[in-house]
Enzyme design. Structure first.
Site, PDB file in Angstrom:
ATOM      1  N   HIS A  45      52.668  36.649  53.612  1.00  0.00           N
ATOM      2  CA  HIS A  45      53.087  38.170  53.887  1.00  0.00           C
ATOM      3  C   HIS A  45      52.487  39.207  52.391  1.00  0.00           C
ATOM      4  O   HIS A  45      51.425  39.521  52.560  1.00  0.00           O
ATOM      5  CB  HIS A  45      54.610  37.163  52.912  1.00  0.00           C
ATOM      6  N   HIS A 105      50.006  37.723  50.096  1.00  0.00           N
ATOM      7  CA  HIS A 105      48.527  36.476  50.755  1.00  0.00           C
ATOM      8  C   HIS A 105      47.805  38.858  50.892  1.00  0.00           C
ATOM      9  O   HIS A 105      46.404  37.810  50.556  1.00  0.00           O
ATOM     10  CB  HIS A 105      48.858  36.476  51.552  1.00  0.00           C
ATOM     11  N   CYS A 107      53.423  15.334  45.646  1.00  0.00           N
ATOM     12  CA  CYS A 107      54.698  16.456  46.030  1.00  0.00           C
ATOM     13  C   CYS A 107      53.827  17.318  47.494  1.00  0.00           C
ATOM     14  O   CYS A 107      53.007  17.599  47.491  1.00  0.00           O
ATOM     15  CB  CYS A 107      54.621  17.513  44.884  1.00  0.00           C
ATOM     16  N   CYS A 129      52.945  20.732  48.175  1.00  0.00           N
ATOM     17  CA  CYS A 129      51.277  21.399  47.073  1.00  0.00           C
ATOM     18  C   CYS A 129      50.732  20.022  47.554  1.00  0.00           C
ATOM     19  O   CYS A 129      49.007  20.830  47.741  1.00  0.00           O
ATOM     20  CB  CYS A 129      51.396  20.819  45.016  1.00  0.00           C
ATOM     21  N   CYS A 186      58.406  19.737  40.886  1.00  0.00           N
ATOM     22  CA  CYS A 186      56.978  20.166  40.964  1.00  0.00           C
ATOM     23  C   CYS A 186      57.598  21.410  40.456  1.00  0.00           C
ATOM     24  O   CYS A 186      58.691  22.137  40.626  1.00  0.00           O
ATOM     25  CB  CYS A 186      56.621  19.681  42.775  1.00  0.00           C
ATOM     26  N   HIS A 244      57.831  23.986  43.913  1.00  0.00           N
ATOM     27  CA  HIS A 244      58.602  23.432  44.854  1.00  0.00           C
ATOM     28  C   HIS A 244      59.894  23.574  44.883  1.00  0.00           C
ATOM     29  O   HIS A 244      60.832  23.010  45.208  1.00  0.00           O
ATOM     30  CB  HIS A 244      58.213  23.081  45.540  1.00  0.00           C
ATOM     31  N   LYS A 286      59.025  34.079  43.002  1.00  0.00           N
ATOM     32  CA  LYS A 286      57.827  34.100  43.735  1.00  0.00           C
ATOM     33  C   LYS A 286      59.382  33.900  44.671  1.00  0.00           C
ATOM     34  O   LYS A 286      59.967  33.484  45.472  1.00  0.00           O
ATOM     35  CB  LYS A 286      57.602  32.692  43.083  1.00  0.00           C
ATOM     36  N   LYS A 293      59.626  31.606  51.986  1.00  0.00           N
ATOM     37  CA  LYS A 293      60.071  31.891  52.922  1.00  0.00           C
ATOM     38  C   LYS A 293      61.582  31.167  53.310  1.00  0.00           C
ATOM     39  O   LYS A 293      62.830  31.890  53.259  1.00  0.00           O
ATOM     40  CB  LYS A 293      59.618  31.041  54.255  1.00  0.00           C
TER      41      LYS A 293
HETATM   42  N1  MSP Z   1      45.385  26.380  50.618  1.00  0.00           N
HETATM   43  C1  MSP Z   1      45.254  26.619  49.445  1.00  0.00           C
HETATM   44  C2  MSP Z   1      44.779  27.371  49.153  1.00  0.00           C
HETATM   45  C3  MSP Z   1      42.972  26.693  49.139  1.00  0.00           C
HETATM   46  S1  MSP Z   1      41.182  28.525  48.637  1.00  0.00           S
HETATM   47  C4  MSP Z   1      40.372  26.924  48.790  1.00  0.00           C
HETATM   48  C5  MSP Z   1      46.739  27.589  48.908  1.00  0.00           C
HETATM   49  N2  MSP Z   1      47.440  28.736  50.347  1.00  0.00           N
HETATM   50  S2  MSP Z   1      48.423  29.730  50.037  1.00  0.00           S
HETATM   51  O1  MSP Z   1      48.672  30.146  51.573  1.00  0.00           O
HETATM   52  O2  MSP Z   1      49.485  29.106  49.505  1.00  0.00           O
HETATM   53  O3  MSP Z   1      48.166  30.843  49.376  1.00  0.00           O
HETATM   54  C6  MSP Z   1      47.915  30.711  48.424  1.00  0.00           C
HETATM   55  C7  MSP Z   1      47.066  32.382  47.277  1.00  0.00           C
HETATM   56  O4  MSP Z   1      48.216  32.707  48.156  1.00  0.00           O
HETATM   57  C8  MSP Z   1      47.301  32.221  46.191  1.00  0.00           C
HETATM   58  O5  MSP Z   1      46.741  31.974  45.041  1.00  0.00           O
HETATM   59  C9  MSP Z   1      47.317  34.439  46.269  1.00  0.00           C
HETATM   60  O6  MSP Z   1      46.143  34.135  46.597  1.00  0.00           O
HETATM   61  C10 MSP Z   1      48.185  34.428  47.246  1.00  0.00           C
HETATM   62  N3  MSP Z   1      49.462  34.397  46.819  1.00  0.00           N
HETATM   63  C11 MSP Z   1      50.907  33.763  47.744  1.00  0.00           C
HETATM   64  N4  MSP Z   1      51.805  34.371  47.196  1.00  0.00           N
HETATM   65  C12 MSP Z   1      51.450  35.010  46.135  1.00  0.00           C
HETATM   66  C13 MSP Z   1      52.669  35.830  45.016  1.00  0.00           C
HETATM   67  N5  MSP Z   1      53.989  36.006  45.354  1.00  0.00           N
HETATM   68  N6  MSP Z   1      51.868  36.756  44.558  1.00  0.00           N
HETATM   69  C14 MSP Z   1      50.350  36.982  44.348  1.00  0.00           C
HETATM   70  N7  MSP Z   1      49.510  36.051  45.265  1.00  0.00           N
HETATM   71  C15 MSP Z   1      50.466  34.867  46.254  1.00  0.00           C
HETATM   72  O7  MSP Z   1      47.594  27.150  48.252  1.00  0.00           O
END
Ligand code: MSP
Length: 643
Positions: free
Chosen positions: A19, A22, A127, A130, A144, A147, A296, A299
């Site tokens: 999304h 990311h 959790c 996480c 948490c 979540h 935030k 889904k």
């Molecule tokens: N798999 C772990 C990361 C492991 S790294 C060794 C993870 N994955 S995640 O799919 O949840 O991705 C989290 C990351 O996605 C956040 O740290 C950020 O970089 C990005 N984001 C996800 N949602 C976000 C927002 N709403 N806003 C900004 N960045 C966001 O955690």
């Protein structure tokens, strides 16, 4: 040669589709990588997917797929999305890659042999969202914080990594490397966490509970904890320990993450590296969240924004620009389509787009679309050069980009753009064009404007690469496909006078058409944040005219027939008491107010209200039908001024 540059994004979980959140992080990585290419650094951008663990097993089950098949599908969505967003990654890693799994095994063996891993029973609050244990003090009202679910108590025998052993070293490292974790607020958050004793980290899960993971090299009945596995992607992708990529890029590594995964990156990861004798990273760059309607994106809340939907409606460069301009890196930002359209119309269509077509139209009108030559002598005399302003813009831009202050880097470019617009107004090329003797002045003005556009195009390249290329092409510069960055090298940008006189300029185009939001049909979640209708801006001089004072309420009474008003007698530190009428009768009983200290506007012209003369106004917050008076934290002398 400048140092190489290595930047990483988090590797994303494959339990949900990509999304906008990311996309933001990955675009930031692409922007900084392109910026470093402009400085002629050899750059490496790593991204990928995190595929082991409980979460993935559960998501796969829902779809009736094996974890691997499920991970293949979602990982593919991420991998194919990035080129659509013009993100040039150097390598896409998956934690299911055999080469990564081999590095995890050898790393574990190394620190196990060094005595940093032990086996023990553990009971804690876990959790599943996480995939980690929480301590009581990390929970918010027992839940948490990410979540908002209650963690489950689980007890199991696990392998532990002796993190506690490295706590003092880590605190010292953070203190002696002030921008190890940036922006500073996150460094402070980590240091405050480290004030309490650090617990050892459980790094294994029994296979009886979870099979989808990397088997521990020293116990085949356990798999590696998903975070321990995932963090190692940053070195396995470079073929640690002996790969040439590792030798070249690792010493210059910077990570980009959002605040949700600060702890694993700021605490577990540097300690893992230290324990294995690997130098730690240079910077951990931490962003805030993109929120939708102040929550935030997630889904379950149904407020997820698809980057491709935005790209299809508004165009890719406009989207990239908006994300980089609107968010102050490190702070949260609220996403709204209104704000996006506003930025497109004002910054892109109006400021940049208009300037671009205006300058090119003049070059066509006055010089038949050929870059004019400049008479150096006349230029010196006329002091019409934009050179100084462009030079300032480049310097400010470079400093801001280096420190991830992208909004400031863009502001520096826009200052140059605004300067160029003013330059046109002050030099009045249309007047110069009418005077035969002013030909060399007109040549200089148009040449300078074209040069200014060349520099602006170069500076926007990391953020809006396609627009930069379009602008450059319209300045008559031939760009070989895939070769454009060399034209944008900072050194080239700094060389004032790089445009060749005599070059033919193609006809101008509209870079960014204006958008009418009412004509846009999108299914994006609408922003429901109430609009605050602010009064018009005032200056500090206006503000200083208002004399705010502390007053002590001496008595209070209702005013007959006035349902909403109370009559207060207050002490404002003067010889005599004052009477003030306040519209708070529906929220306060007179007795509640006596003895309280309130804030009054002491120099308001007296006015008669329901027959009572009010000499001042009491400050209160108005929340719907409720009024809440403004009071002080501590007692002060009546009459104390407010500043
Ligand atoms: N798999 C772990 C990361 C492991 S790294 C060794 C993870 N994955 S995640 O799919 O949840 O991705 C989290 C990351 O996605 C956040 O740290 C950020 O970089 C990005 N984001 C996800 N949602 C976000 C927002 N709403 N806003 C900004 N960045 C966001 O955690």
């Amino acid at each position: 040669m400048p140092d190489p540059f290595y930047v990483t994004t988090p590797i994303y979980y494959v339990n949900a589709r990509p999304h906008l959140g990311h996309a933001y992080t990955t675009i930031v990585a692409d922007v900084v990588c392109r910026f470093n290419t402009m400085r002629q650094s050899e750059s490496f951008l790593l991204t990928g997917t995190d595929e082991h663990g409980d979460k993935v097993v559960r998501a796969a089950k829902k779809e009736n797929l094996s974890p691997k098949k499920y991970a293949d599908n979602i990982s593919g969505l991420f991998r194919h999305l990035w080129p659509e967003l013009n993100i040039k990654y150097s390598h896409f890693i998956r934690t299911t890659d055999p080469s990564h799994m081999a590095v995890v095994e050898s790393f574990l063996k190394k620190i196990y042999d060094a005595g940093d891993i032990y086996y023990s029973k553990y009971s804690g609050l876990y959790c599943f969202g996480c995939e980690r244990f929480y301590t009581e003090r990390e929970l918010v009202e027992g839940k948490c914080p990410d979540h908002e679910t209650e963690p489950e108590t689980i007890e199991e025998s696990n392998y532990f990594f002796k993190m506690s052993r490295y706590q003092d070293w880590l605190i010292d490292h953070i203190n002696t490397h002030p921008d190890f974790i940036r922006p500073e607020r996150y460094k402070n958050e980590v240091l405050s966490f480290l004030r309490e004793p650090l617990e050892d980290l459980s790094i294994s899960r029994p296979k009886s509970r979870l099979e989808w993971g990397i088997t521990l090299p020293f116990d085949k009945d356990h798999v590696t904890y998903v975070w321990f596995d995932a963090l190692l992607n940053y070195i396995s992708a470079l073929e640690y320990p002996d790969g040439d990529l590792f030798k070249k890029f690792w010493p210059f590594v910077q990570h980009i993450v959002a605040k949700d995964i600060l702890k694993p990156h700021a605490i577990y990861w540097p300690i893992m590296l230290k324990a294995a004798g690997i130098p730690v990273y240079k910077h951990l760059n931490v962003s805030g969240y993109w929120n939708v309607n102040q929550s935030k994106m997630s889904k379950s809340l149904g407020n997820v924004i698809e980057p491709l939907e935005l790209k299809n409606i508004y165009g890719l460069d406009a989207l990239r620009f908006f994300l980089m301009r609107e968010m102050v890196f490190g702070l949260d930002s609220n996403f709204s389509e209104d704000a996006l359209v506003h930025r497109i119309n004002s910054d892109l269509a109006n400021d940049l787009g208009n300037l671009f077509s205006r300058v090119l139209a003049m070059a066509h009108k006055y010089f038949k679309g050929v870059v004019p030559s400049v008479d150096q002598k006349v230029e010196k005399q006329l002091k019409l050069s934009l050179e100084t302003s462009a030079c300032h813009a480049i310097n400010q831009y470079e400093a801001a980009m280096e420190s991830f202050a992208f909004h400031n880097a863009i502001a520096a470019i826009w200052k140059l753009i605004s300067h160029m617009n003013k330059y046109i107004d002050s030099t009045e090329p249309w007047v110069l064009a009418k005077e035969k003797t002013a030909k060399s002045q007109l040549e200089i003005v148009i040449y300078n404007l074209l040069e200014g556009l060349r520099i602006a195009a170069g500076l926007i390249y990391p953020i809006m690469p396609e627009t930069a290329d379009t602008m450059t092409k319209h300045l008559g510069i031939q760009i070989e496909p895939g070769k454009s960055p060399s034209w944008y090298h900072v050194e080239t940008l700094k060389k004032w006078g790089s445009l060749e006189p005599g070059t033919h300029l193609p006809k101008s185009i509209t870079l960014f058409p204006r958008i009418d939001l009412s004509q846009v049909k999108s299914d994006l979640p609408k922003d429901t944040t109430p609009v605050i209708d602010l009064k018009s801006e005032i200056t500090i001089d206006d503000m200083n005219k208002i004399d705010l004072r502390v007053a002590t309420v001496l008595s209070a009474e209702v005013i007959p027939k006035a349902k909403k008003l109370l009559k207060l007698t207050v002490d404002v530190g003067e010889k005599n008491e004052r009477t003030i009428v306040a519209g708070i009768a529906e929220s306060y009983h007179p007795d509640e107010l006596v003895g309280r200290q309130v804030i009054v506007v002491a120099n308001l012209k007296p006015a008669k209200l329901m027959g009572v003369i009010s000499s001042g106004m009491l400050l209160a917050a108005v929340d719907g039908n409720k009024s809440v008076i403004v009071t002080l934290d501590k007692k002060v002398n009546p009459g104390a001024p407010l500043r």
